[in-house]
Design a protein around this motif. Structure first.
Motif, PDB file in Angstrom:
ATOM      1  N   ASP A 286       0.802  -1.243   0.052  1.00 59.57           N
ATOM      2  CA  ASP A 286       0.203  -0.020  -0.134  1.00 59.57           C
ATOM      3  C   ASP A 286       0.949   1.307   0.062  1.00 59.57           C
ATOM      4  O   ASP A 286       0.114   2.459   0.133  1.00 59.57           O
ATOM      5  CB  ASP A 286      -0.835   0.177   1.313  1.00 59.57           C
ATOM      6  CG  ASP A 286      -2.004  -0.796   1.202  1.00 59.57           C
ATOM      7  OD1 ASP A 286      -2.221  -1.694   0.155  1.00 59.57           O
ATOM      8  OD2 ASP A 286      -2.445  -1.527   2.364  1.00 59.57           O
ATOM      9  N   MET A 287       2.089   1.109   0.040  1.00 58.31           N
ATOM     10  CA  MET A 287       3.075   2.523   0.227  1.00 58.31           C
ATOM     11  C   MET A 287       2.834   3.174  -0.983  1.00 58.31           C
ATOM     12  O   MET A 287       2.950   4.469  -0.718  1.00 58.31           O
ATOM     13  CB  MET A 287       4.473   1.840  -0.029  1.00 58.31           C
ATOM     14  CG  MET A 287       5.236   2.912   0.244  1.00 58.31           C
ATOM     15  SD  MET A 287       5.511   3.679   1.799  1.00 58.31           S
ATOM     16  CE  MET A 287       6.074   2.333   2.841  1.00 58.31           C
ATOM     17  N   GLY A 288       2.776   2.652  -2.334  1.00 59.92           N
ATOM     18  CA  GLY A 288       2.561   3.505  -3.488  1.00 59.92           C
ATOM     19  C   GLY A 288       3.680   4.083  -4.083  1.00 59.92           C
ATOM     20  O   GLY A 288       4.655   4.477  -3.022  1.00 59.92           O
ATOM     21  N   LEU A 289       3.943   4.340  -5.519  1.00 59.97           N
ATOM     22  CA  LEU A 289       4.986   4.851  -5.938  1.00 59.97           C
ATOM     23  C   LEU A 289       6.295   4.103  -5.579  1.00 59.97           C
ATOM     24  O   LEU A 289       7.414   4.808  -5.582  1.00 59.97           O
ATOM     25  CB  LEU A 289       5.176   6.226  -5.792  1.00 59.97           C
ATOM     26  CG  LEU A 289       4.006   7.075  -6.358  1.00 59.97           C
ATOM     27  CD1 LEU A 289       4.111   8.662  -5.887  1.00 59.97           C
ATOM     28  CD2 LEU A 289       3.707   6.854  -7.562  1.00 59.97           C
ATOM     29  N   THR A 290       6.374   2.828  -5.551  1.00 61.53           N
ATOM     30  CA  THR A 290       7.494   1.983  -5.301  1.00 61.53           C
ATOM     31  C   THR A 290       7.706   1.025  -6.462  1.00 61.53           C
ATOM     32  O   THR A 290       6.477   0.715  -6.954  1.00 61.53           O
ATOM     33  CB  THR A 290       7.463   1.303  -3.918  1.00 61.53           C
ATOM     34  OG1 THR A 290       6.453   0.411  -4.007  1.00 61.53           O
ATOM     35  CG2 THR A 290       7.445   2.274  -2.756  1.00 61.53           C
ATOM     36  N   ILE A 291       8.811   0.454  -6.643  1.00 62.90           N
ATOM     37  CA  ILE A 291       8.909  -0.485  -7.830  1.00 62.90           C
ATOM     38  C   ILE A 291       8.687  -1.889  -7.042  1.00 62.90           C
ATOM     39  O   ILE A 291       8.151  -2.772  -8.158  1.00 62.90           O
ATOM     40  CB  ILE A 291      10.349  -0.307  -8.339  1.00 62.90           C
ATOM     41  CG1 ILE A 291      10.514   1.224  -9.071  1.00 62.90           C
ATOM     42  CG2 ILE A 291      10.747  -1.612  -9.363  1.00 62.90           C
ATOM     43  CD1 ILE A 291      11.951   1.075  -9.563  1.00 62.90           C
ATOM     44  N   THR A 292       9.130  -2.211  -5.997  1.00 66.14           N
ATOM     45  CA  THR A 292       8.919  -3.406  -5.221  1.00 66.14           C
ATOM     46  C   THR A 292       8.033  -3.467  -4.100  1.00 66.14           C
ATOM     47  O   THR A 292       8.077  -2.452  -3.725  1.00 66.14           O
ATOM     48  CB  THR A 292      10.384  -3.989  -5.232  1.00 66.14           C
ATOM     49  OG1 THR A 292      11.080  -3.539  -4.135  1.00 66.14           O
ATOM     50  CG2 THR A 292      11.239  -4.474  -6.386  1.00 66.14           C
TER      51      THR A 292
END
Length: 139
Positions: free
Chosen positions: A126-132
């Motif tokens: 749910d972090m958002g805007l991450t690659i993994t």
């Protein structure tokens, strides 16, 4: 909120990416200074800390196992803080104050890195805007 977190990651990572460049490109001079301060490792230690900061900074910035990247940053900062900013060893009041400021700054950065690790580990996908997704998941 994703964009705010991305901006925070960029600003946090930038400190360590710039520092990593200095550690690698100016390793000889930094090693002489580190040795004079009583830090072990010489040039290898300077380069190793720079690699940890650079890799950790990239991981946080890109969101590629960002929690692990934050832990790498903390791992690099802990020995640097105690060896390079040992204010309790200084006899000159001005030098002591300068080292204590740097020591306290690094403590704050270590705390920030640990908080960032926890945020990555608990928030997960749910972090958002991450690659993994995080490599380490808690909660």
């Amino acid at each position: 909120m994703d964009i705010v977190f991305l901006i925070a990651r960029i600003l946090f990572a930038l400190i360590f990416l710039l520092s990593a460049v200095g550690h690698v490109t100016q390793a000889k001079g930094m090693a002489q200074y580190a040795t004079a301060k009583g830090a072990p490792g010489g040039e290898f230690g300077v380069i190793a800390s720079g690699v940890l900061m650079g890799l950790g900074g990239l991981m946080v910035l890109l969101g590629v196992w960002g929690g692990l990247g934050a832990l790498l940053i903390a791992a690099a900062l802990i020995p640097v803080t105690f060896f390079m900013h040992a204010f309790w060893k200084e006899s000159d009041a001005q030098a002591k104050q300068a080292e204590q400021i740097s020591f306290n700054k690094n403590l704050g950065l270590i705390g920030g890195a640990l908080a960032l690790f926890l945020l990555f580990a608990v928030t997960g996908a749910d972090m958002g805007l991450t690659i993994t997704e995080p490599l380490i998941a808690l909660g």
